[in-house]
Enzyme design. Structure first.
Site, PDB file in Angstrom:
ATOM      1  CE  LYS A   1      -3.757   2.011   2.791  1.00 37.37           C
ATOM      2  NZ  LYS A   1      -4.520   1.892   4.055  1.00 37.37           N
TER       3      LYS A   1
ATOM      4  CB  SER B   1      -7.844   3.530   2.954  1.00 31.51           C
ATOM      5  OG  SER B   1      -6.996   2.976   3.936  1.00 31.51           O
TER       6      SER B   1
ATOM      7  CB  SER C   1      -7.921   0.590   5.810  1.00 31.82           C
ATOM      8  OG  SER C   1      -8.621   1.776   5.657  1.00 31.82           O
TER       9      SER C   1
HETATM   10  N1  GLN Z   1     -12.659   3.991   6.571  1.00 33.39           N
HETATM   11  C1  GLN Z   1     -12.003   4.303   7.791  1.00 33.39           C
HETATM   12  C2  GLN Z   1     -11.530   5.732   7.784  1.00 33.39           C
HETATM   13  O1  GLN Z   1     -11.648   6.379   6.780  1.00 33.39           O
HETATM   14  C3  GLN Z   1     -10.840   3.391   8.023  1.00 33.39           C
HETATM   15  C4  GLN Z   1      -9.659   3.758   7.218  1.00 33.39           C
HETATM   16  C5  GLN Z   1      -8.430   3.008   7.608  1.00 33.39           C
HETATM   17  O2  GLN Z   1      -8.486   1.999   8.301  1.00 33.39           O
HETATM   18  N2  GLN Z   1      -7.298   3.550   7.186  1.00 33.39           N
HETATM   19  O3  GLN Z   1     -11.062   6.220   8.767  1.00 33.39           O
END
Ligand code: GLN
Length: 466
Positions: free
Chosen positions: A74, A149, A173
């Site tokens: 990532k 994400s 994410s």
């Molecule tokens: N969707 C969640 C957020 O936007 C989790 C994102 C993540 O785990 N990086 O905070």
């Protein structure tokens, strides 16, 4: 599915394939892919490493299990000398000065990084649309989001563009895109894998998480990346998990689930019935089922977002054009900071910085930030109480199926609510895994802190049960 890592390892040993051929094949799949999963390819370094593996095999030298296995990263991790963009304009040209501990451990084991993967900018999002590289498209249906994400990472694994990928999970994410693309994704116990070199989003819940196609591969990767790291004071030493022991689940006697997650009007009706069917099948195997009470989703989501926004506002304050990333000069230093940040951060990231600074500011922090910390403590206590009664908590990964591309950007609040089932376990810092079974977006298996092994055991059991 059986271990992809072991299968490829054997093919390399048997000289059925060459490492260079394998890496070339994956690179060309990534180059031509129409899912928008690639931020940058690591072609040069990957082919150089592959040639070394081929020479070793040719010379009859032993190779380790991960040696020559191609993987994705990532684009929020540092890998020295390569760009780490966080899918943002701010860091579009930023080159990593060092390598993240988790990634270094994989490199030391001989795995070959081939791609930096598309994701929501700075981890902010649940769809991988908040990115300067174009929305990631779902592996199963191109019209749907890839999840986020770590969307690019999950799609790459699902499509076999990488054998495994390393994502970051702050509030879901790794687990949610794994569910949206039907692969495994683990968020280990907080602190089990070092966060050093993972760009900080919300430091108190940030975790490094592997995404792969089998429980066995997740176990192999967890073992390699775990461990105490002097560069991350929240890490701790953990015992290696023996993957042969994963087939023994005799110590799992009771499984709990949160009633209010299921008896909720926001849940997709098919996810609900499929989840309850899975529960019945587990019960039929002689495991006791216990319905549990939990905080309602609105409280979980608002507590998580309050804390995550506060932490990200603070973490991202370093990105002002002075030390990292793009800088836009204006008439004085203050104006330069302002224009650099307003031009280079996305709408979603700015929303979070503003929200975070608001909840931390005088006059609001007691009412909002400190209250959220207190609720977080109550959530953790609730988990401790539950895990005295059950060995595993099972839940859906998401209340909804993947939305169409474009929908989440129109309605950020709905997007936040779609994280309802993942964020609570992040606040509790618990080990939790998405298994691509049971419902259209998978099932989430959670155990008490440091009980990552139990999570993997139960996933193995489900593989043969559902
Ligand atoms: N969707 C969640 C957020 O936007 C989790 C994102 C993540 O785990 N990086 O905070």
């Amino acid at each position: 599915m059986a271990s992809q890592i072991r299968k490829i390892h054997q093919q390399l040993l048997d000289k059925e394939i060459s490492c260079t051929g394998l890496i070339q094949e994956k690179l060309s799949l990534l180059k031509t892919n129409s899912n928008n999963t690639v931020n940058s390819l690591l072609e040069h370094v990957a082919l150089e490493l592959a040639a070394k593996v081929d020479t070793k095999i040719k010379n009859g030298e032993a190779i380790g299990l991960l040696e020559g296995i191609p993987f994705g990263i990532k684009d929020v991790f540092m890998l020295q000398g390569t760009t780490a963009t966080a899918s943002s304009n701010m860091l579009k040209n930023y080159k990593s000065a060092y390598t993240a501990t988790a990634i270094q451990k994989l490199l030391d084991a001989g795995a070959i990084p081939i791609v930096k993967e598309n994701c929501d900018s700075f981890g902010h999002g649940s769809s991988s649309e908040n990115t300067i590289f174009g929305a990631v498209k779902n592996a199963i249906n191109h019209n749907l989001v890839g999840g986020g994400s770590s969307g690019g990472s999950a799609v790459n694994v699902a499509k076999d563009y990488t054998v495994f990928s390393i994502g970051g999970d702050t509030g879901g994410s790794v687990r949610q895109p794994a569910g949206y693309n039907r692969v495994y994704g683990l968020k280990p116990t907080y602190g089990r894998i070092s966060r050093y070199g993972l760009m900080a989003y919300a430091s108190s819940t940030d975790c490094v998480g592997p995404i792969a196609k089998s429980v066995e591969d997740i176990c192999i990767l967890l073992n390699v990346m775990s461990g105490k790291d002097v560069k991350d004071q929240t890490t701790y030493a953990s015992a290696e998990i023996n993957d042969a022991s994963l087939s023994n689940h005799s110590n799992i006697k009771t499984v709990g689930y949160f009633k209010n997650f299921i008896e909720n009007e926001a849940i997709d009706p098919k996810i609900k019935t499929d989840f309850l069917t899975a529960i019945e099948k587990i019960k039929a195997q002689g495991i006791a089922i216990k319905a549990l009470d939990f905080f309602n989703s609105d409280i979980l989501v608002s507590t998580y977002y309050t804390l995550a926004m506060a932490e990200t506002a603070s973490n991202l304050s370093r990105l002002d054009g002075s030390n990292y990333g793009n800088r836009i000069d204006d008439k004085n230093l203050k104006e330069s900071y302002a224009i650099t940040r307003s031009e280079n951060f996305s709408e979603e990231t700015k929303r979070r910085i503003i929200g975070g600074n608001q909840v931390l500011s005088q006059g609001f922090s007691d009412e909002i930030y400190l209250k959220s910390l207190a609720i977080r403590d109550a959530i953790s206590e609730n988990f401790e109480k539950d895990f005295k009664e059950v060995d595993i908590i099972l839940s859906p990964v998401t209340p909804i199926t993947p939305p169409n591309i474009g929908e989440s950007l129109k309605n950020p609040h709905a997007m936040y609510l779609s994280d309802a089932y993942t964020v609570g376990f992040s606040l509790g810092q618990l080990p939790t895994l998405t298994t691509p079974q049971g419902t259209e977006t998978g099932l989430q298996i959670t155990a008490a802190k440091n009980n990552d092994e139990l999570v993997l055991k139960f996933a193995n059991f489900l593989k043969n049960t559902l």
